[in-house]
Every structure is written in structure tokens, then in C-alpha cells.
Scaffold this active site. Structure first.
Site, PDB file in Angstrom:
ATOM      1  N   ARG A 145       0.865  -1.177   0.000  1.00  0.00           N
ATOM      2  CA  ARG A 145       0.000   0.000   0.000  1.00  0.00           C
ATOM      3  C   ARG A 145       0.897   1.221   0.000  1.00  0.00           C
ATOM      4  O   ARG A 145       1.697   1.410   0.916  1.00  0.00           O
ATOM      5  CB  ARG A 145      -0.911   0.018   1.241  1.00  0.00           C
ATOM      6  CG  ARG A 145      -1.809   1.261   1.324  1.00  0.00           C
ATOM      7  CD  ARG A 145      -2.596   1.264   2.620  1.00  0.00           C
ATOM      8  NE  ARG A 145      -3.306   2.525   2.811  1.00  0.00           N
ATOM      9  CZ  ARG A 145      -4.543   2.769   2.415  1.00  0.00           C
ATOM     10  NH1 ARG A 145      -5.229   1.818   1.807  1.00  0.00           N
ATOM     11  NH2 ARG A 145      -5.103   3.950   2.631  1.00  0.00           N
ATOM     12  N   HIS A 179      -7.249   0.895  -6.503  1.00  0.00           N
ATOM     13  CA  HIS A 179      -7.551   0.369  -5.170  1.00  0.00           C
ATOM     14  C   HIS A 179      -8.498  -0.834  -5.333  1.00  0.00           C
ATOM     15  O   HIS A 179      -9.663  -0.786  -4.944  1.00  0.00           O
ATOM     16  CB  HIS A 179      -8.215   1.468  -4.337  1.00  0.00           C
ATOM     17  CG  HIS A 179      -8.215   1.218  -2.863  1.00  0.00           C
ATOM     18  ND1 HIS A 179      -7.655   0.093  -2.292  1.00  0.00           N
ATOM     19  CD2 HIS A 179      -8.740   1.948  -1.833  1.00  0.00           C
ATOM     20  CE1 HIS A 179      -7.815   0.152  -0.977  1.00  0.00           C
ATOM     21  NE2 HIS A 179      -8.465   1.252  -0.683  1.00  0.00           N
ATOM     22  N   GLN A 197     -10.734  -2.503  -2.431  1.00  0.00           N
ATOM     23  CA  GLN A 197     -11.866  -1.687  -2.008  1.00  0.00           C
ATOM     24  C   GLN A 197     -13.073  -1.930  -2.916  1.00  0.00           C
ATOM     25  O   GLN A 197     -14.211  -2.019  -2.446  1.00  0.00           O
ATOM     26  CB  GLN A 197     -11.493  -0.207  -2.038  1.00  0.00           C
ATOM     27  CG  GLN A 197     -12.643   0.737  -1.676  1.00  0.00           C
ATOM     28  CD  GLN A 197     -13.087   0.623  -0.242  1.00  0.00           C
ATOM     29  OE1 GLN A 197     -12.273   0.722   0.680  1.00  0.00           O
ATOM     30  NE2 GLN A 197     -14.378   0.400  -0.022  1.00  0.00           N
ATOM     31  N   ASP A 209     -15.786  10.323  -2.116  1.00  0.00           N
ATOM     32  CA  ASP A 209     -14.527  10.126  -1.388  1.00  0.00           C
ATOM     33  C   ASP A 209     -14.052  11.501  -0.930  1.00  0.00           C
ATOM     34  O   ASP A 209     -14.598  12.532  -1.344  1.00  0.00           O
ATOM     35  CB  ASP A 209     -13.499   9.459  -2.305  1.00  0.00           C
ATOM     36  CG  ASP A 209     -12.257   8.976  -1.576  1.00  0.00           C
ATOM     37  OD1 ASP A 209     -12.255   8.996  -0.332  1.00  0.00           O
ATOM     38  OD2 ASP A 209     -11.278   8.602  -2.251  1.00  0.00           O
ATOM     39  N   CYS A 254     -15.593   5.126   0.815  1.00  0.00           N
ATOM     40  CA  CYS A 254     -14.515   4.188   1.166  1.00  0.00           C
ATOM     41  C   CYS A 254     -13.882   4.501   2.529  1.00  0.00           C
ATOM     42  O   CYS A 254     -13.155   3.668   3.066  1.00  0.00           O
ATOM     43  CB  CYS A 254     -13.458   4.168   0.070  1.00  0.00           C
ATOM     44  SG  CYS A 254     -12.772   5.781  -0.336  1.00  0.00           S
ATOM     45  N   ARG A 303     -14.493  -5.123   3.526  1.00  0.00           N
ATOM     46  CA  ARG A 303     -13.083  -5.114   3.131  1.00  0.00           C
ATOM     47  C   ARG A 303     -12.398  -6.392   3.597  1.00  0.00           C
ATOM     48  O   ARG A 303     -11.623  -7.009   2.857  1.00  0.00           O
ATOM     49  CB  ARG A 303     -12.344  -3.903   3.751  1.00  0.00           C
ATOM     50  CG  ARG A 303     -12.713  -2.540   3.238  1.00  0.00           C
ATOM     51  CD  ARG A 303     -12.312  -2.307   1.794  1.00  0.00           C
ATOM     52  NE  ARG A 303     -10.929  -2.649   1.498  1.00  0.00           N
ATOM     53  CZ  ARG A 303      -9.870  -1.903   1.832  1.00  0.00           C
ATOM     54  NH1 ARG A 303     -10.025  -0.758   2.467  1.00  0.00           N
ATOM     55  NH2 ARG A 303      -8.658  -2.288   1.499  1.00  0.00           N
TER      56      ARG A 303
END
Length: 331
Positions: free
Chosen positions: A106, A133, A136, A229, A270, A315
Site C-alpha cells: 500500500r 484500489h 476496495q 470520497d 470508502c 473489506r
């Protein structure tokens, strides 16, 4: 399907059937978790978690998922790894491959996780890069499928800056799985044209539609999912807040916007979200610019239409599916 030994770097690398299979597996693992049924399918394996960008949900999801599967984890925070500093990415990949059964990354550019995967002899998983991502999106799609019973044909609207990992990955995911994707923002915040073209080619095969719209009211008409987001991404300078607030404030998800959507519309995010002033950044920027919320109001975030915490839980279930499948623990 045989996922054993494969990397999970971006959804463009996977077919709709493979993505669907991973979501099915995640749903199966979720049911077992809820029922208290053990599923330690990777007993004795170990994984490395490289976090050049910190995260609550991604770290916890990987660690708990690994534990449930019977694996050990080593967490390497920004100060705990020499990747790209004293040791090249290629060398890091080969060193860790001799010690671990899988590697999560990450951090920053997609080229980093791609290079890790090139030189690693074990599966590499993308926990987030600037461009993509993918874990996600699996969680998002599991949540949507739980909510509506399907993915294909869902009208999905992303509000705000669609140029980076979330806008990119949601567009790819919708194209792959047949959702109707709308990015709503000023034109300068639309995704890269080259990626759009790639997604349009995919959408032509799956029946998905892609739309780019500057009018929020037009964008959310008939929407089943409204997603947003944070306006300023991790690692960006504080100075960009003023510009983003000025240009993206009309795209805030609020009650009036939700009421223009379909009756069954849900709100997704998210996380983390600046929906109130109970965070350091939210409080500082709120006071500086005279706002009590940013990309979403507290009223929407805390409403019955919000599925953000189920989305966050998912997740863990979807990451578990990715690891178990690529480590060859399931067929």
C-alpha cells in the site's frame, strides 16, 4: 477457477467471471465468519504487509483476514522497510519472497506494486496505489450485491474527484461487471482519457455504460448508488483544500441530492470521511473555510441510506477471498 500464484494488482487484469467468483468466495467466508465456522485454510503461511501509506481499514482487514485463515503477518510501516530507499524494489521482492508466502503493498505509484510483482515469486496484492484500489472495489461490489441482489444494471454515480484510485477503480469495476457508471464533477476532475477508452472497450462487451457529467441533479437521476470520497487525497498538500472546496462543494452528497436519486438509493464511501468536525483535519479545515462537513453531510452519512460501515466490514471478507484464492487454498 484457478487463481493460485496470481497477483492482484488491478481489476483490469481479471475477467468479470473471475471477479464474480472472488465476490462469491467473500460472501461464503462472511457467512462462515458470522456463523463461527473456522476456515483456517492457509495454516502455517506468513505474509508481509508493506504500508508506505498508513490505513485503518486496509491494515485491520489484512491482519484479521490472515489470522482467520491461519496465517502470520509482519506489518512494515513507512519507517519499517527500506523499500526504494536502501534496497531496490526488485531486491525487496526477492528477499521477501524467500521468507513470506504473499506480499501486500500500500503506497504510491502503481509502477511500484507492478515491479514488486514482477520480481516476487509469491502473490503480490495491491492494498492501494495512487492509480488503483482493487480490494476496495470488491468490498463495494459485495455490499451492492447484498443490497440489491445483483450488480449488472445498477446505476452507480461517483461524485467528486474521479482522477485517482477510487474514481479509476470504480469505473473499471463497473465496466467489468455491467454497472452503469457516472462520474460527476467539473471536467478537470474526470478520469484519464486513456483509461476511459480502455473501460469503454470493456463496457461494450458487458453492457455497462460510462457517462461523465457536470450537473449533479442530472447525474443522480435514477441512481441506485451514490458514492463519494475525500476531496483531498492522502499525501496531497494542505494548500489544495481551498481549490477543492471551491470547485467540489457543489458536488457534496447531501439530503437534497439523495432525494433526487432512486427511492432505493444508498450512500457509499470508502472512508475516512469528513462528515463532521470530529477529526483533526475536519475541524481545522472546517474552521478555516466555514464548513461543518466536506464531501458528505453528517445527515446523509448517519442516515438509514448509508451502508458505509457494512462496506468497511466487507473489506475484510473480500481481502480474505483474494488471499485464499491466490495462495491456492481454494479451487
Amino acid at each position: 477457477m484457478n487463481f493460485a500464484g496470481r497477483d492482484f494488482l488491478k481489476l483490469l487484469d481479471y475477467t468479470p467471471e473471475e471477479i464474480s467468483a472472488l465476490i462469491d468466495l467473500a460472501a461464503e467466508f462472511k457467512a462462515k465468519k458470522k456463523a463461527g465456522v473456522p476456515h483456517r485454510l492457509c495454516e502455517g503461511k506468513n505474509i508481509a504487509l508493506i504500508f508506505e501509506k498508513t490505513s485503518t481499514r486496509t491494515r485491520c482487514s489484512f491482519e484479521v483476514a490472515a489470522h482467520d485463515l491461519g496465517m502470520g503477518t509482519t506489518y512494515l510501516d513507512p519507517s519499517g522497510s527500506q523499500i526504494g530507499k536502501k534496497e531496490s524494489i526488485a531486491d525487496t521482492a526477492r528477499v521477501l519472497s524467500g521468507i513470506y508466502d504473499g506480499i501486500e503493498y500500500r503506497g504510491f505509484g502503481q509502477e511500484i506494486v507492478e515491479e514488486l510483482a514482477k520480481y516476487a515469486s509469491v502473490p503480490v496484492w495491491n492494498g492501494l496505489t495512487n492509480e488503483f484500489h482493487p480490494t476496495q472495489i470488491l468490498a463495494d461490489f459485495l455490499t451492492i450485491r447484498e443490497q440489491f441482489g445483483k450488480l449488472a444494471g445498477i446505476n452507480f454515480v461517483y461524485m467528486g474527484d474521479a482522477r485517482y484510485n477510487m474514481g479509476n477503480s470504480l469505473m473499471v469495476g463497473c465496466a467489468k461487471m455491467g454497472l452503469n457508471f457516472t462520474a460527476c464533477a467539473p471536467k478537470k476532475y474526470f478520469p484519464d482519457p486513456e483509461l476511459v477508452a480502455a473501460c469503454e472497450a470493456v463496457a461494450a462487451e458487458t453492457g455497462a455504460t460510462l457517462r461523465f457529467c457536470e450537473d449533479p441533479a442530472e447525474a443522480v437521476k435514477g441512481a441506485n448508488v451514490i458514492y463519494t470520497d475525500v476531496w483531498v487525497s492522502m499525501g496531497e498538500p494542505v494548500e489544495v483544500w481551498e481549490e477543492r472546496i471551491r470547485e467540489l462543494a457543489p458536488y457534496q452528497v447531501n439530503t437534497a441530492l439523495m432525494e433526487m436519486a432512486a427511492e432505493d438509493a444508498v450512500f457509499m464511501h470508502c472512508l475516512p470521511a469528513f462528515h463532521d468536525d470530529k477529526t483533526g483535519v475536519g475541524k481545522e479545515m472546517g474552521e478555516r473555510f466555514g464548513r461543518d462537513s466536506m464531501e458528505v453531510t453528517d445527515e446523509v452519512f448517519e442516515s438509514e441510506r448509508s451502508v458505509v460501515f457494512r462496506e468497511a466490514e466487507n473489506r475484510m471478507h473480500t481481502i480474505k477471498a483474494v488471499m485464499a484464492a491466490t495462495l491456492g487454498a481454494v479451487k
